[in-house]
Design a protein around this motif. Structure first.
Motif, PDB file in Angstrom:
ATOM      1  N   MET A  71      23.678  17.329 -78.765  1.00 50.31           N
ATOM      2  CA  MET A  71      24.416  18.484 -77.752  1.00 50.31           C
ATOM      3  C   MET A  71      23.529  18.661 -76.812  1.00 50.31           C
ATOM      4  N   PRO A  72      23.615  17.987 -75.462  1.00 43.97           N
ATOM      5  CA  PRO A  72      22.822  18.254 -74.324  1.00 43.97           C
ATOM      6  C   PRO A  72      22.926  19.743 -74.029  1.00 43.97           C
ATOM      7  N   SER A  73      21.905  20.340 -73.598  1.00 45.39           N
ATOM      8  CA  SER A  73      22.010  21.613 -72.947  1.00 45.39           C
ATOM      9  C   SER A  73      22.084  21.408 -71.634  1.00 45.39           C
ATOM     10  N   PHE A  74      23.057  22.348 -70.870  1.00 44.25           N
ATOM     11  CA  PHE A  74      23.348  22.469 -69.435  1.00 44.25           C
ATOM     12  C   PHE A  74      22.819  23.472 -68.819  1.00 44.25           C
ATOM     13  N   ASP A  75      22.333  23.482 -67.588  1.00 46.65           N
ATOM     14  CA  ASP A  75      21.815  24.587 -66.742  1.00 46.65           C
ATOM     15  C   ASP A  75      22.418  25.000 -65.324  1.00 46.65           C
ATOM     16  N   LEU A  76      23.677  24.621 -65.562  1.00 41.24           N
ATOM     17  CA  LEU A  76      24.506  25.201 -64.331  1.00 41.24           C
ATOM     18  C   LEU A  76      24.793  26.507 -64.541  1.00 41.24           C
ATOM     19  N   ARG A  77      23.935  27.370 -63.676  1.00 40.22           N
ATOM     20  CA  ARG A  77      24.175  28.922 -63.992  1.00 40.22           C
ATOM     21  C   ARG A  77      24.837  29.892 -62.960  1.00 40.22           C
ATOM     22  N   TRP A  78      24.976  29.214 -61.757  1.00 44.88           N
ATOM     23  CA  TRP A  78      25.422  30.004 -60.737  1.00 44.88           C
ATOM     24  C   TRP A  78      26.816  29.167 -59.936  1.00 44.88           C
ATOM     25  N   LEU A  79      27.465  29.932 -59.469  1.00 43.40           N
ATOM     26  CA  LEU A  79      28.646  29.546 -58.925  1.00 43.40           C
ATOM     27  C   LEU A  79      29.111  30.525 -57.751  1.00 43.40           C
ATOM     28  N   PHE A  80      28.784  29.915 -56.690  1.00 43.12           N
ATOM     29  CA  PHE A  80      29.032  30.390 -55.236  1.00 43.12           C
ATOM     30  C   PHE A  80      30.109  30.226 -54.417  1.00 43.12           C
ATOM     31  N   ILE A  81      30.751  31.346 -54.007  1.00 46.99           N
ATOM     32  CA  ILE A  81      32.048  30.915 -53.554  1.00 46.99           C
ATOM     33  C   ILE A  81      31.960  31.599 -52.015  1.00 46.99           C
ATOM     34  N   ASP A  82      32.373  30.764 -50.950  1.00 47.42           N
ATOM     35  CA  ASP A  82      32.243  31.185 -49.585  1.00 47.42           C
ATOM     36  C   ASP A  82      33.596  30.784 -49.003  1.00 47.42           C
ATOM     37  N   LEU A  83      34.218  31.768 -48.310  1.00 45.79           N
ATOM     38  CA  LEU A  83      35.637  31.461 -47.694  1.00 45.79           C
ATOM     39  C   LEU A  83      35.186  31.075 -46.433  1.00 45.79           C
ATOM     40  N   ASN A  84      36.137  30.018 -46.276  1.00 44.21           N
ATOM     41  CA  ASN A  84      35.947  29.029 -44.850  1.00 44.21           C
ATOM     42  C   ASN A  84      36.616  29.641 -43.593  1.00 44.21           C
TER      43      ASN A  84
ATOM     44  N   PRO B  45      21.866  25.114 -60.635  1.00 42.95           N
ATOM     45  CA  PRO B  45      20.993  25.712 -61.641  1.00 42.95           C
ATOM     46  C   PRO B  45      20.489  27.266 -61.262  1.00 42.95           C
ATOM     47  N   ASN B  46      20.137  27.449 -59.960  1.00 36.94           N
ATOM     48  CA  ASN B  46      19.997  28.792 -59.348  1.00 36.94           C
ATOM     49  C   ASN B  46      20.625  29.245 -58.077  1.00 36.94           C
TER      50      ASN B  46
END
Ligand SMILES: [Mg+2]
Length: 404
Positions: free
Chosen positions: A1-14, A150-151
């Motif tokens: 099982m690979p480990s993933f490091d996508l820790r952040w999701l940023f949302i910017d309205l256009n 990741p950050n």
């Protein structure tokens, strides 16, 4: 099982303000529009729709220039209360998909991913769900660009890479090449002044920046911000401070002449008034404050206060001064302030003694400063810190630089 490091999701309205206006008035959809504070030729656009951007119109374009660039442009007078109302609905829509970690501005927020959401397929599916939910719950014109990384800094950069309606994922394995097409000025944390300093050091491209060592970046920046950026570009997370969910804050590395208790306090007063301004713009009250001080030698100290919901600058300055009494002697190197325990306008219950005068005064000052430039009006107590802590909003924030 690979480990993933996508820790952040940023949302910017256009094109946020312009999109709200197009959502409200179907006749404006698909048309070049400019949002202006006042319908006069001497005014300037505070937002432009994507159709107007195609003509070269952007935030700051004078109305008379906008009319010359695009004679068909439709000008709309700004309606701040409407934008605040939409903001709350957008936060609610995102929150219904995944908890919002921090609200950065009226049209930017970030989620901290955990568990299975850190896997690329799940993160992408979540991002698509968030984008769709905003359109379904708030309005079809409300497009957003989402960045996953990741950050936090990289997630912000990823959200900038494709507009409008973007969705970009940055993995460790994409670094640093994925950053190469960007201009140095596109980097969160590199303002015109820093870009000049880099040019003097012979750094003109992102590729050249990425080739620098951690030590070289520290030397060019002259402080730890260079080290932080070096780490962020490599996908690392740096120390996280002030991570209160739903917060507004700023931090600042003190210039050498401000590394005294007096200098640090005057900088903090400035940061508090700026955070209070953003809080009001976003239509929130705060009920808690965190003050952080890092000394040249020694650990970072945090002091917290809890109080009745407040929104006005004088109240926050008073709380800051009270907290400041607890700060020990020493030479402060870095300071941070954070307002949290946020309460939206519809949940705010005025205390019985509240007459609203201070809130009104603060709002009037914000309006004047928005129109005529920051610091046109400021509280006398801030005069000592005037000119310090230049705003590089919104990116002065990125981890430790403002919110964290
Ligand atoms: Mg935006």
């Amino acid at each position: 099982m690979p480990s993933f490091d996508l820790r952040w999701l940023f949302i910017d309205l256009n094109s946020y303000f312009a999109s709200v206006e197009q959502q409200e008035a179907p006749a404006l959809r698909g048309k070049p529009i400019g949002v202006v504070p006042a319908l006069v030729d001497t005014s300037c656009c505070i937002a432009a729709s994507y159709e107007a951007k195609a003509f070269g119109i952007k935030t700051g374009t004078l109305v008379r220039d906008a009319k010359w660039l695009c004679p068909k442009i439709r000008l709309v007078e700004s309606r701040p209360h409407l934008y605040v109302d939409y903001h709350h609905r957008i936060v609610e829509a995102v929150d219904s998909c995944y908890p919002v970690e921090t609200i950065y501005s009226i049209d930017e927020m970030v989620c901290r991913l955990s568990g299975s959401e850190q896997a690329p397929d799940n993160a992408l599916a979540l991002a698509q769900k968030i984008k769709n939910t905003i359109k379904e719950q708030v309005g079809e014109c409300m497009r957003s660009s989402v960045g996953i990384a990741p950050n936090r800094w990289l997630s912000k950069m990823a959200s900038e890479m494709k507009k409008p309606d973007g969705l970009t994922l940055i993995r460790h394995s994409d670094l640093p090449e994925i950053l190469f097409p960007l201009e140095l000025e596109d980097f969160a944390g590199i303002g015109p002044r820093m870009a000049r300093r880099l040019a003097e050091a012979g750094i003109h491209t992102v590729q050249a920046l990425c080739a620098l060592s951690e030590r070289q970046m520290r030397m060019i920046w002259g402080n730890i911000n260079g080290v932080r950026l070096w780490k962020w570009m490599r996908g690392e997370e740096t120390g996280e401070i002030l991570t209160h969910r739903g917060s507004v804050g700023h931090t600042h590395v003190l210039e050498p002449e401000f590394r005294t208790k007096k200098g640090a306090l005057s900088t903090l007063q400035k940061l508090v008034s700026r955070a209070a301004h953003r809080l009001r713009n976003m239509g929130y009250w705060a009920s808690r404050m965190s003050l952080q001080v890092e000394f040249s030698r020694g650990p970072t100290r945090e002091f917290r206060a809890r109080f009745d919901d407040a929104q006005d600058t004088p109240t926050f300055l008073k709380i800051l001064n009270d907290l400041w009494e607890n700060v020990p002697a020493g030479s402060p190197f870095w300071v941070g302030i954070c307002l949290y325990g946020l309460v939206s306008a519809d949940r705010h219950t005025p205390t019985f003694w509240e007459d609203g005068k201070r809130e009104k005064l603060s709002l009037v000052m914000d309006d004047i400063n928005d129109r005529y430039g920051r610091d046109t009006l400021s509280y006398a107590v801030l005069a000592a810190g005037k000119g310090k802590a230049p705003t590089r909003i919104p990116y002065n924030w990125v981890p430790d630089l403002s919110e964290f």
